[in-house]
Design a protein around this motif. Structure first.
Motif, PDB file in Angstrom:
ATOM      1  N   ASP A 122     -20.085 -60.355  83.297  1.00  0.00           N
ATOM      2  CA  ASP A 122     -20.145 -58.953  82.925  1.00  0.00           C
ATOM      3  C   ASP A 122     -18.804 -58.274  83.171  1.00  0.00           C
ATOM      4  O   ASP A 122     -18.124 -58.544  84.173  1.00  0.00           O
ATOM      5  N   LYS A 123     -18.426 -57.403  82.255  1.00  0.00           N
ATOM      6  CA  LYS A 123     -17.204 -56.588  82.317  1.00  0.00           C
ATOM      7  C   LYS A 123     -15.935 -57.384  82.051  1.00  0.00           C
ATOM      8  O   LYS A 123     -14.831 -56.881  82.238  1.00  0.00           O
ATOM      9  N   TYR A 124     -16.090 -58.661  81.615  1.00  0.00           N
ATOM     10  CA  TYR A 124     -14.932 -59.486  81.255  1.00  0.00           C
ATOM     11  C   TYR A 124     -15.071 -59.949  79.807  1.00  0.00           C
ATOM     12  O   TYR A 124     -16.151 -59.905  79.210  1.00  0.00           O
ATOM     13  N   GLN A 125     -13.949 -60.423  79.264  1.00  0.00           N
ATOM     14  CA  GLN A 125     -13.944 -61.015  77.942  1.00  0.00           C
ATOM     15  C   GLN A 125     -13.010 -62.211  77.942  1.00  0.00           C
ATOM     16  O   GLN A 125     -12.136 -62.335  78.817  1.00  0.00           O
TER      17      GLN A 125
ATOM     18  N   HIS B 136      -9.869 -58.496  81.573  1.00  0.00           N
ATOM     19  CA  HIS B 136     -10.793 -57.392  81.782  1.00  0.00           C
ATOM     20  C   HIS B 136     -11.275 -56.861  80.437  1.00  0.00           C
ATOM     21  O   HIS B 136     -10.489 -56.724  79.491  1.00  0.00           O
ATOM     22  N   LYS B 137     -12.540 -56.561  80.356  1.00  0.00           N
ATOM     23  CA  LYS B 137     -13.061 -55.958  79.131  1.00  0.00           C
ATOM     24  C   LYS B 137     -12.688 -54.482  79.121  1.00  0.00           C
ATOM     25  O   LYS B 137     -12.932 -53.754  80.084  1.00  0.00           O
TER      26      LYS B 137
ATOM     27  N   TYR C 138     -10.816 -47.879  78.477  1.00  0.00           N
ATOM     28  CA  TYR C 138     -11.285 -47.884  79.863  1.00  0.00           C
ATOM     29  C   TYR C 138     -11.539 -49.307  80.321  1.00  0.00           C
ATOM     30  O   TYR C 138     -12.257 -50.083  79.676  1.00  0.00           O
ATOM     31  N   ASP C 139     -10.906 -49.675  81.450  1.00  0.00           N
ATOM     32  CA  ASP C 139     -11.060 -50.997  82.051  1.00  0.00           C
ATOM     33  C   ASP C 139     -12.354 -51.011  82.865  1.00  0.00           C
ATOM     34  O   ASP C 139     -12.481 -50.295  83.862  1.00  0.00           O
ATOM     35  N   LEU C 140     -13.339 -51.846  82.434  1.00  0.00           N
ATOM     36  CA  LEU C 140     -14.635 -51.868  83.103  1.00  0.00           C
ATOM     37  C   LEU C 140     -14.581 -52.524  84.469  1.00  0.00           C
ATOM     38  O   LEU C 140     -15.428 -52.249  85.332  1.00  0.00           O
ATOM     39  N   VAL C 141     -13.617 -53.415  84.683  1.00  0.00           N
ATOM     40  CA  VAL C 141     -13.510 -54.089  85.980  1.00  0.00           C
ATOM     41  C   VAL C 141     -12.888 -53.166  87.016  1.00  0.00           C
ATOM     42  O   VAL C 141     -13.420 -52.959  88.113  1.00  0.00           O
TER      43      VAL C 141
ATOM     44  N   ASN D 270     -12.466 -50.013  86.635  1.00  0.00           N
ATOM     45  CA  ASN D 270     -13.019 -48.653  86.508  1.00  0.00           C
ATOM     46  C   ASN D 270     -11.912 -47.608  86.423  1.00  0.00           C
ATOM     47  O   ASN D 270     -11.869 -46.631  87.179  1.00  0.00           O
TER      48      ASN D 270
END
Length: 751
Positions: free
Chosen positions: A487-490, A516-517, A585-588, A590
């Protein structure tokens, strides 16, 4: 006076072009002709010699005679000539004599115009003695053969004394219950029916003239006549043949030929019409549909290992326009895939090598034994014993000696090869003493795949393992993988998730590179006009940044304790508008990493903002460094300048907003992206005037748009924060004013 009269009607039944119907080809007695009348009375004017008023007639008695009155007349009880017309094509033969109907629509010009055709037709019809209404041999021009004919409902006509109607029209007009009996015919024109029987008795009564006012004008007691024109339509067949040839080119070089021949025919109708007011055309032709011709569907032979270019040749209807066709069917060698499999002792496939090719092709196969495997080997050890034998020649008894060296032979020890990734069922075959009473021995050594474990590590761009998946299996085994990105990565560019993994003898961990997603989120920027107050001390290149004591006390403790001398929050500000758009926005982490280009814009120009009072500013608190943060400007100045004029120490400080100093700093790179354009508010100040300066009270903003480009230059992405579930930041637009401090030495002079 009242006068008796006979009302008559001439009634004829005619065939083609008005040819009269007779009993035999040699007789001119027209059985189809009748002069019918009824008797009645009507008032008669002797002066004008005209009938007047309504007539009365007796329709219960119908008479037939040769004239127009009752002389020699007899009551027609049977009406033989008419009533015998029922089965038309069983009774009458066309006779050569031509009768031209006499009725108002017929013009003499028709006779003149078509006399030659009538004569030709008379000659043809006079030779027609076959059983039937019209000889099927003599219909066409020059005596060509006709294949058939039928009595036409569409082109047969009834003259009712006023106009011509075809049989169907007459039926609908005169008597809806009247029926023509129709029959089937091999060929009938489109929209027509074949008729084989009529009801002559009913027809006779319907065609007799009525004694009404429309017949009184002539006062002759005669009618212009009634006539039925029976039109027989002949047809001939137009024939056409077409052949389809199918050549089947078999893979062995043989050519097989299939021929399909189809015969089709099309009826051609020759329509002769009575020349009347509706039609002045004697003859025309109509064609029907082609029938009877079709090439059947054909399935190409199935040849194992080959594919036909056309497996099925479809059926096709053959018409007069169809030309001969040739179709070639060829065969192409089919694609095949075979497999060379290497299997272990459990018959489990270790390696599968596909071999592709076509039927009849020789394929080259190259198979390499996988790492950690070897082909099965066999070690054979042999020991031979011998002994003598004595044969008694009398009794033939055989006596054997002892086996040579019995008990002195051995099978050597065999070391079992080590196969990486596998465990042998036994490590060695020990040495064994061989005796003569032993039989052959076979020892099978098998290998079992070892259990294996690997880890699939998901690693971010900083080299940090963010997730690990453990995979187990056995040497040579291929396992299916159902991996998902954390989650939160790609996945990093070029990286893919494997779907299978094959365990070898030695295995290393697998690394999946991630980033990072980053997603787009809505964001808001509150535009704040900030008033930056600077104090010029001894013409310092960098004036001191100061806020008033009042503003300092209004600041939150968090801001005071931060000692962030770059914080815009330390300065007084006014909210002038809001910008909205999106950020990446970087989900990792934040956090916002960049702006997009879809932000709204705001023009903040053309406004005037009042600056703080000069005396309050110069007696304010420093915010321009961590060391001086929150300290009094005056105290810090005296601390670093102990030799300052005593008046600066003992007297009260005053200050004014300097036009010269402010313009000077605005023109420098110090505030290159500020939006102020001028000063406003003239304040009376003796010192300023004395030194060629001007004391002002406010600043003006330039007509400039705040947009995404301005945000990218002036707002740090780190300044965004979550506020009530929304990303928000303050966009600080600075307006600057430079103040000059001074003390009053006396009431007249300022310095």
């Amino acid at each position: 006076m009242t006068k008796d009269f006979g009302q008559s009607a001439s009634f004829y039944l005619s065939g083609l072009l008005g040819a009269g119907l007779s009993k035999s080809p040699d007789s001119y007695e027209y059985i189809a002709y009748q002069n019918l009348f009824i008797k009645g009375t009507q008032k008669y004017d002797l002066v004008t010699r005209n009938f007047i008023g309504d007539a009365t007639g007796d329709y219960s008695h119908i008479y037939q005679a040769e004239g127009d009155d009752d002389k020699g007349s007899t009551e027609a009880k049977d009406l033989d000539a008419i009533n015998s017309l029922g089965d038309l094509d069983k009774t009458y033969i066309n006779q050569g004599s031509i009768y031209y109907a006499e009725h108002p629509q017929y013009k003499e010009q028709y006779k003149e115009k078509y006399e030659k055709q009538y004569e030709d037709l008379d000659k043809i019809m006079s030779k027609a003695y076959d059983n039937g209404v019209i000889s099927t041999q003599t219909w066409l021009k020059d005596g060509l053969h006709a294949d058939g004919y039928y009595l036409s409902e569409k082109t047969s006509l009834v003259f009712d004394g006023k106009s011509w109607l075809n049989l169907k029209e007459y039926q609908e007009k005169v008597d809806p219950n009247f029926t023509w009996t129709t029959t089937s015919s091999p060929e009938v024109m489109q929209g027509d029916h074949a008729v084989d029987h009529i009801n002559p008795e009913k027809l006779t009564l319907d065609l007799l003239p009525k004694l009404d006012s429309e017949l009184n004008s002539g006062a002759t007691g005669t009618d212009s006549g009634r006539e039925i024109f029976l039109n027989y339509v002949p047809y001939t067949y137009k024939h056409h043949s077409a052949q389809r040839t199918i050549n089947i080119h078999l893979p062995n070089g043989e050519v097989k030929t299939v021929s399909q021949k189809a015969d089709t025919k099309q009826p051609v109708f020759t329509v002769f019409t009575l020349p009347d007011a509706r039609n002045d055309k004697l003859a025309s032709q109509e064609t029907g549909n082609w029938t009877g011709g079709e090439w059947a569907e054909y399935d190409a032979p199935v040849v194992a290992g080959y594919t036909a270019s056309q497996p099925t040749v479809s059926a096709k209807t053959v018409t007069g326009d169809t030309q001969n066709e040739t179709i070639d069917i060829t065969y192409v060698a089919s694609e095949h895939t075979s497999h060379v499999k290497l299997v272990d002792n459990d018959n489990k496939t270790i390696q599968d090598t596909p071999v592709m090719g076509k039927t009849g092709e020789t394929a080259n196969v190259s198979v390499t034994v996988p790492k950690g495997w070897q082909l099965k080997s066999t070690t054979t050890q042999t020991v031979t014993f011998t002994r003598g034998a004595t044969v008694d020649e009398v009794t033939n008894k055989v006596t054997y000696d002892d086996w040579s060296e019995n008990g002195k032979h051995t099978f050597d020890k065999v070391d079992v090869p080590t196969v990486p990734g596998y465990t042998a069922s036994q490590n060695e075959v020990p040495a064994t003493e061989v005796t003569s009473d032993m039989t052959d021995q076979t020892i099978d050594i098998s290998y079992t795949a070892n259990s294996q474990t690997i880890h699939i590590n998901y690693v971010d761009s900083a080299g940090k393992i963010v997730h690990t998946t453990t995979i187990t299996g056995k040497t040579g085994e291929t396992v299916s993988l159902d991996l998902t990105v954390p989650d939160k990565y790609q996945l990093a560019n070029g990286q893919q998730l494997p779907t299978t993994y094959t365990f070898a003898a030695y295995n290393g961990d697998v690394t999946i590179d991630l980033t990072h997603k980053v997603v787009q989120r809505e964001a808001t920027a509150d535009v704040q006009i900030g008033l930056i107050t600077l104090v010029d001390l001894n013409d310092e290149i960098d004036p001191a940044t100061v806020v008033t004591q009042t503003h300092w006390t209004q600041l939150d403790d968090e801001i005071k304790d931060s000692k962030d001398y770059n914080s815009d929050k330390a300065f007084p500000s006014v909210k002038v508008g809001t910008l909205t758009g999106h950020v990446n926005y970087d989900l990792v982490d934040n956090k916002v990493v960049s702006f997009t280009d879809d932000w709204t814009s705001l023009n903040v120009g053309g406004q005037t903002y009042k600056m703080p009072d000069g005396t309050e500013v110069v007696n304010g608190v420093l915010t321009d460094s961590e060391d001086a943060w929150g300290k009094s400007l005056k105290e810090q100045f005296l601390k670093y300048y102990p030799d300052a004029d005593p008046d600066y120490v003992n007297r009260a400080w005053h200050g004014y907003l300097s036009a010269n100093k402010t313009n000077e700093i605005v023109a420098s790179d110090f505030i290159s992206d500020y939006l102020q354009t001028g000063l406003a508010g003239n304040e009376s100040n003796t010192l300023a005037k004395a030194i060629g300066d001007q004391a002002v009270t406010a600043v003006k903003t330039v007509n400039k748009t705040i947009d995404s480009n301005w945000l990218k230059r002036n707002v740090q992405t780190s300044e965004f924060s979550e506020r009530d579930g929304q990303l928000r930041t303050d966009a600080f637009v600075a307006l600057v004013g430079v103040y000059v401090p001074y003390v009053e030495k006396n009431s007249h002079t300022n310095d």
